[in-house]
Design an enzyme around this catalytic site. Structure first.
Site, PDB file in Angstrom:
ATOM      1  N   CYS A   2      50.287  46.282  44.526  1.00 46.14           N
ATOM      2  CA  CYS A   2      50.739  45.964  43.180  1.00 46.14           C
ATOM      3  C   CYS A   2      49.643  45.146  42.514  1.00 46.14           C
ATOM      4  O   CYS A   2      48.690  44.732  43.165  1.00 46.14           O
ATOM      5  CB  CYS A   2      52.001  45.110  43.236  1.00 46.14           C
ATOM      6  SG  CYS A   2      53.327  45.861  44.194  1.00 46.14           S
ATOM      7  N   ARG A  27      46.779  49.865  40.219  1.00 41.33           N
ATOM      8  CA  ARG A  27      47.268  49.367  41.499  1.00 41.33           C
ATOM      9  C   ARG A  27      48.744  49.729  41.731  1.00 41.33           C
ATOM     10  O   ARG A  27      49.280  49.512  42.829  1.00 41.33           O
ATOM     11  CB  ARG A  27      47.119  47.850  41.574  1.00 41.33           C
ATOM     12  CG  ARG A  27      45.685  47.387  41.462  1.00 41.33           C
ATOM     13  CD  ARG A  27      45.597  45.885  41.502  1.00 41.33           C
ATOM     14  NE  ARG A  27      45.990  45.359  42.788  1.00 41.33           N
ATOM     15  CZ  ARG A  27      45.177  45.195  43.815  1.00 41.33           C
ATOM     16  NH1 ARG A  27      43.904  45.517  43.713  1.00 41.33           N
ATOM     17  NH2 ARG A  27      45.621  44.709  44.960  1.00 41.33           N
ATOM     18  N   TRP A  75      53.956  48.954  42.695  1.00 38.64           N
ATOM     19  CA  TRP A  75      53.976  50.195  43.467  1.00 38.64           C
ATOM     20  C   TRP A  75      55.019  49.949  44.548  1.00 38.64           C
ATOM     21  O   TRP A  75      54.823  49.137  45.452  1.00 38.64           O
ATOM     22  CB  TRP A  75      52.603  50.477  44.077  1.00 38.64           C
ATOM     23  CG  TRP A  75      52.509  51.806  44.751  1.00 38.64           C
ATOM     24  CD1 TRP A  75      52.361  53.025  44.162  1.00 38.64           C
ATOM     25  CD2 TRP A  75      52.540  52.048  46.164  1.00 38.64           C
ATOM     26  NE1 TRP A  75      52.311  54.008  45.117  1.00 38.64           N
ATOM     27  CE2 TRP A  75      52.416  53.445  46.349  1.00 38.64           C
ATOM     28  CE3 TRP A  75      52.676  51.232  47.285  1.00 38.64           C
ATOM     29  CZ2 TRP A  75      52.414  54.031  47.614  1.00 38.64           C
ATOM     30  CZ3 TRP A  75      52.673  51.812  48.550  1.00 38.64           C
ATOM     31  CH2 TRP A  75      52.534  53.207  48.693  1.00 38.64           C
ATOM     32  N   ASN A 101      52.195  40.422  45.427  1.00 36.98           N
ATOM     33  CA  ASN A 101      51.585  41.652  45.952  1.00 36.98           C
ATOM     34  C   ASN A 101      51.436  41.451  47.450  1.00 36.98           C
ATOM     35  O   ASN A 101      50.866  40.446  47.881  1.00 36.98           O
ATOM     36  CB  ASN A 101      50.215  41.872  45.291  1.00 36.98           C
ATOM     37  CG  ASN A 101      49.417  42.960  45.968  1.00 36.98           C
ATOM     38  OD1 ASN A 101      49.977  43.945  46.452  1.00 36.98           O
ATOM     39  ND2 ASN A 101      48.112  42.793  46.034  1.00 36.98           N
ATOM     40  N   GLY A 102      51.946  42.396  48.238  1.00 40.45           N
ATOM     41  CA  GLY A 102      51.882  42.253  49.695  1.00 40.45           C
ATOM     42  C   GLY A 102      53.251  42.537  50.281  1.00 40.45           C
ATOM     43  O   GLY A 102      54.115  43.089  49.589  1.00 40.45           O
ATOM     44  N   GLU A 484      36.768  66.728  51.114  1.00 36.96           N
ATOM     45  CA  GLU A 484      36.847  65.823  49.960  1.00 36.96           C
ATOM     46  C   GLU A 484      37.200  66.590  48.678  1.00 36.96           C
ATOM     47  O   GLU A 484      37.990  66.115  47.859  1.00 36.96           O
ATOM     48  CB  GLU A 484      35.522  65.066  49.822  1.00 36.96           C
ATOM     49  CG  GLU A 484      35.418  64.127  48.629  1.00 36.96           C
ATOM     50  CD  GLU A 484      36.480  63.039  48.574  1.00 36.96           C
ATOM     51  OE1 GLU A 484      37.207  62.834  49.559  1.00 36.96           O
ATOM     52  OE2 GLU A 484      36.611  62.406  47.506  1.00 36.96           O
ATOM     53  N   LYS A 488      40.479  65.798  46.413  1.00 35.02           N
ATOM     54  CA  LYS A 488      40.434  65.494  44.965  1.00 35.02           C
ATOM     55  C   LYS A 488      41.398  66.394  44.216  1.00 35.02           C
ATOM     56  O   LYS A 488      42.140  65.954  43.356  1.00 35.02           O
ATOM     57  CB  LYS A 488      39.020  65.699  44.387  1.00 35.02           C
ATOM     58  CG  LYS A 488      37.986  64.676  44.711  1.00 35.02           C
ATOM     59  CD  LYS A 488      38.201  63.310  44.119  1.00 35.02           C
ATOM     60  CE  LYS A 488      39.051  62.445  44.968  1.00 35.02           C
ATOM     61  NZ  LYS A 488      38.558  61.634  45.975  1.00 35.02           N
ATOM     62  N   GLU A 491      45.049  65.408  44.861  1.00 36.63           N
ATOM     63  CA  GLU A 491      45.421  64.106  44.290  1.00 36.63           C
ATOM     64  C   GLU A 491      45.689  64.167  42.803  1.00 36.63           C
ATOM     65  O   GLU A 491      46.642  63.574  42.322  1.00 36.63           O
ATOM     66  CB  GLU A 491      44.267  63.100  44.481  1.00 36.63           C
ATOM     67  CG  GLU A 491      44.148  62.534  45.853  1.00 36.63           C
ATOM     68  CD  GLU A 491      43.088  61.454  45.894  1.00 36.63           C
ATOM     69  OE1 GLU A 491      41.893  61.787  45.731  1.00 36.63           O
ATOM     70  OE2 GLU A 491      43.434  60.293  46.077  1.00 36.63           O
ATOM     71  N   HIS A 507      40.296  81.447  62.754  1.00 34.95           N
ATOM     72  CA  HIS A 507      41.280  80.975  63.732  1.00 34.95           C
ATOM     73  C   HIS A 507      42.629  80.660  63.089  1.00 34.95           C
ATOM     74  O   HIS A 507      43.453  79.983  63.691  1.00 34.95           O
ATOM     75  CB  HIS A 507      40.723  79.748  64.464  1.00 34.95           C
ATOM     76  CG  HIS A 507      39.467  80.039  65.205  1.00 34.95           C
ATOM     77  ND1 HIS A 507      39.455  80.613  66.457  1.00 34.95           N
ATOM     78  CD2 HIS A 507      38.169  79.901  64.849  1.00 34.95           C
ATOM     79  CE1 HIS A 507      38.209  80.785  66.855  1.00 34.95           C
ATOM     80  NE2 HIS A 507      37.399  80.361  65.891  1.00 34.95           N
ATOM     81  N   LYS A 608      45.835  52.781  44.149  1.00 37.35           N
ATOM     82  CA  LYS A 608      44.391  52.792  44.387  1.00 37.35           C
ATOM     83  C   LYS A 608      44.037  52.395  45.815  1.00 37.35           C
ATOM     84  O   LYS A 608      43.163  52.984  46.425  1.00 37.35           O
ATOM     85  CB  LYS A 608      43.708  51.868  43.382  1.00 37.35           C
ATOM     86  CG  LYS A 608      42.193  51.800  43.512  1.00 37.35           C
ATOM     87  CD  LYS A 608      41.553  53.099  43.076  1.00 37.35           C
ATOM     88  CE  LYS A 608      40.054  53.099  43.296  1.00 37.35           C
ATOM     89  NZ  LYS A 608      39.520  54.463  43.377  1.00 37.35           N
TER      90      LYS A 608
END
Ligand code: M6R
Length: 613
Positions: A2, A27, A75, A101-102, A484, A488, A491, A507, A608
């Site tokens: 957060c 965040r 969040w 936050n935490g 990657e 992207k 996301e 395979h 983030k």
């Protein structure tokens, strides 16, 4: 994760707090809220579910006035996104408010104790135990609010960065940190708390990095810092090292697009900083050449995009340094039984330096006697504090949730580190080093070249964006690039995408290929057999009528014969090509997301950095 912010000074707090929250919205963005003390020391709270714009609208209809306040953007971890779970949280009397936050790990235990004392809870959050605990300490005789805050925090286990405001002590706001990021900004006659420097950078001259286990008292006259035991500790004022414009979009429609464009400059600066006269000039404080010479193993640990950077680092180090290198996801490493010993160098890679699994992993490794060399972007982050040595990626604040510039900077950091290590271990001659650096110097311009062709990439994205899925294939140095690129795309466009080692296609994933599936192949020309193998893989896709999109070297006519669309990149040495190729894939994902109408800087459900398990 957060975002928290706080203000004390002589200006109206609400607008300053909202501005800070806007910059911290990356965040977390499922609810937000403010608590403001007015001139008669009455505490007012306003909260809203959803994006910050919801809170802004609410405050426009019912403004809050006052010169002290705290704010939060959430969040959700404990408790669904709702108004009652939004911060700030208050004690029962409505006298004090807390933003956090935490995670308070023992909150259930603390909540049960408080409920036994008839305390009524309004939310499902872990945070709410804090205002109740502080109020209990006040009721039980704490002589100051500071003492109540200290005593309450001594009972909490877990991680926190928090801000506290109370009508009982209207000329002070309190801040505390343990394991979650928090800075104190020093302005002229005004002071701020924030989860990161960019949130307040345009308003401050100096910054105080609060240490774990410290509590700060901010008044309009200054800041005092104490330990949880109550001892005052000296305050260290640090310079602000980022520029105010680093936290702005600078005319770009999103932070992500701005950050993609910043890559050539960032990589050029990194190269300039760490090279001299055709040699790498990388002094890593805390780790000597002798240490690198004697090293018998490297273990790279990271998550998400940073894990893909780690995969590249492994390939490069093994290739150049003649050393065994392993790479693991931090969330796996910490629960397996890795065979590491003091002869193993641990390299965590992290943009934020706050990823919970990465931090937990390195703490384990340190306990086993390993040295830790971090590749990190954020100064004074928890990772940096826990490391023996740090190689900063110096990409500046990355605000788009999808990582772009931090990734290419991590790749460049691995190149520089590999060359320094290779030299320390006598695995490369000065001539080879100089030749490699000459090739490396071409990377920033090569990235420019790709960015200059973004309109072509946009057209390709427009054409292929609406299917349900896509497949990304690459080999060797560009296998991580494929992963990657797929990440992207997932996301920000919410289109399912799978990255695969091209040689593995037969395979299993080959069964997915039909005339609707976009298959993105990274097929830049190489000096070894990988290029030929990629061509074969592409022919296999073509034979099954897959929709082939290639990342190919400019002028490559072979690929043209069967790829439906091509994103061209300049010819670059194989080892360094991922730094260029990935930019084409970042842009492809970007324009696919734009065509699909998503919120590119703040994709749904993501935050983030992942500061909880
Ligand atoms: O801050 P970190 O580099 O430790 O974060 C690691 C991952 O959470 C991060 O890379 C994530 O995968 C991003 N959303 C990638 O765009």
């Amino acid at each position: 994760m957060c975002g928290i912010v706080g203000y004390i000074g002589s200006k109206e707090a609400a607008e300053i707090l909202l501005d800070g929250l806007r910059r911290l919205e990356y965040r977390g963005y499922d609810s937000s809220g403010l608590a403001i003390l007015d001139a008669s020391s009455t505490l007012h709270v306003s909260k809203a579910v959803g994006r910050l714009s919801e809170l802004e609208a609410k405050l426009e209809a019912g403004p809050l006035h006052g010169t002290r306040g705290i704010g939060h953007t959430r969040w959700a971890t404990h408790g669904e996104p709702s108004e009652r779970n939004a911060h700030p949280h208050m004690d029962e009397s409505g006298s004090l408010a807390v933003v956090h936050n935490g995670i308070i790990e023992n909150y259930q235990e603390l909540k049960a104790e408080l409920q036994q004392q008839d305390c009524t809870f309004q939310s499902d959050t872990d945070t709410e135990v804090l205002p109740h605990l502080i109020a209990r300490e006040q009721a039980q005789g704490a002589s100051t609010l500071l003492e109540a805050v200290r005593k309450a925090l001594s009972k909490a286990r877990g991680a926190y960065a928090l801000g506290v405001i109370s009508k009982d002590d209207p000329d002070t706001i309190y801040a505390a940190r343990l394991g979650s990021p928090l800075v104190i900004g020093v302005g002229e006659g005004e002071y701020f708390i924030a989860s990161d420097v960019p949130a307040v950078v345009s308003r401050i001259q100096k910054v105080i990095y609060l240490k774990d286990g410290e509590v700060a008292a901010l008044t309009p006259d200054g800041v005092k810092v104490y330990t949880l035991a109550g001892d005052e500790v000296p305050v260290t004022l640090s310079d602000v090292t980022i520029r105010a414009e680093d936290a702005e979009k600078a005319g770009f429609e999103t932070f992500m697009l701005k950050e993609i464009h910043e890559q050539p400059r960032i990589l050029r600066n990194l190269l300039r900083k760490h090279t001299l006269d055709g040699r790498v000039n990388l002094a890593i404080d805390g780790l000597s050449n002798d240490y690198f010479r004697k090293l018998n193993r490297v273990m790279i640990i990271s998550c998400g995009t940073a894990y893909h950077a780690g995969m590249y680092g492994k390939l490069l180090m093994e290739h150049v340094c003649n050393i065994a290198v392993e790479v693991d996801l931090a969330s796996e490493f910490r629960y397996r039984d890795p065979k590491v010993d003091p002869g193993t160098l641990i390299i965590p890679v992290s943009q934020s330096g706050e990823t919970a699994d990465t931090l937990a992993s390195i703490r384990m490794a340190r306990a086993w006697g390993c040295k830790v060399l971090s590749i990190c972007n954020v100064q004074d982050s928890s990772l940096v504090r826990d490391s023996d040595a740090v190689l900063y990626t110096e990409a500046g604040p990355e605000i788009g949730v999808a990582s772009t510039k931090a990734y290419t900077a991590q790749l460049m950091a691995f190149v520089l580190l590999t060359l320094a290590m290779g030299r320390a271990r006598n695995e490369i001659t000065p001539e080879v080093e100089t030749e490699l650096l000459e090739d490396l110097a071409q990377i920033p311009d090569a990235i420019h070249y790709v960015i200059d062709r973004k309109d072509d990439i946009n057209q390709i994205a427009e054409k292929h964006h609406d299917g349900p899925s896509s497949l990304y294939l690459g080999r060797k140095f560009n296998y991580p690039t494929a992963l990657e690129g797929a990440l992207k795309n997932k996301e920000i466009s919410y289109q399912h995408a799978e990255g695969y080692a091209a040689g593995e296609m037969k395979h299993g994933p080959i069964a997915l290929i039909n005339e609707y599936l976009p298959v993105i192949c990274i097929c830049t020309r190489t000096r070894d057999e990988v290029y030929e193998k990629m061509i074969s893989n592409m022919k296999e896709v073509e034979a099954r009528h897959g929709r082939l999109i290639a990342v190919a070297t400019d002028g490559d006519t072979a690929v043209k014969a069967f790829a439906e669309d091509i994103m061209y990149v300049p010819a670059i040495r194989d080892e360094f090509s991922p730094m260029v190729n990935v930019v084409a894939l970042q842009l492809l994902a970007y324009y696919a997301a734009q065509a699909r109408g998503t919120d590119i800087d703040k994709p749904r459900n993501l935050a983030k950095s992942v500061t909880v398990e």
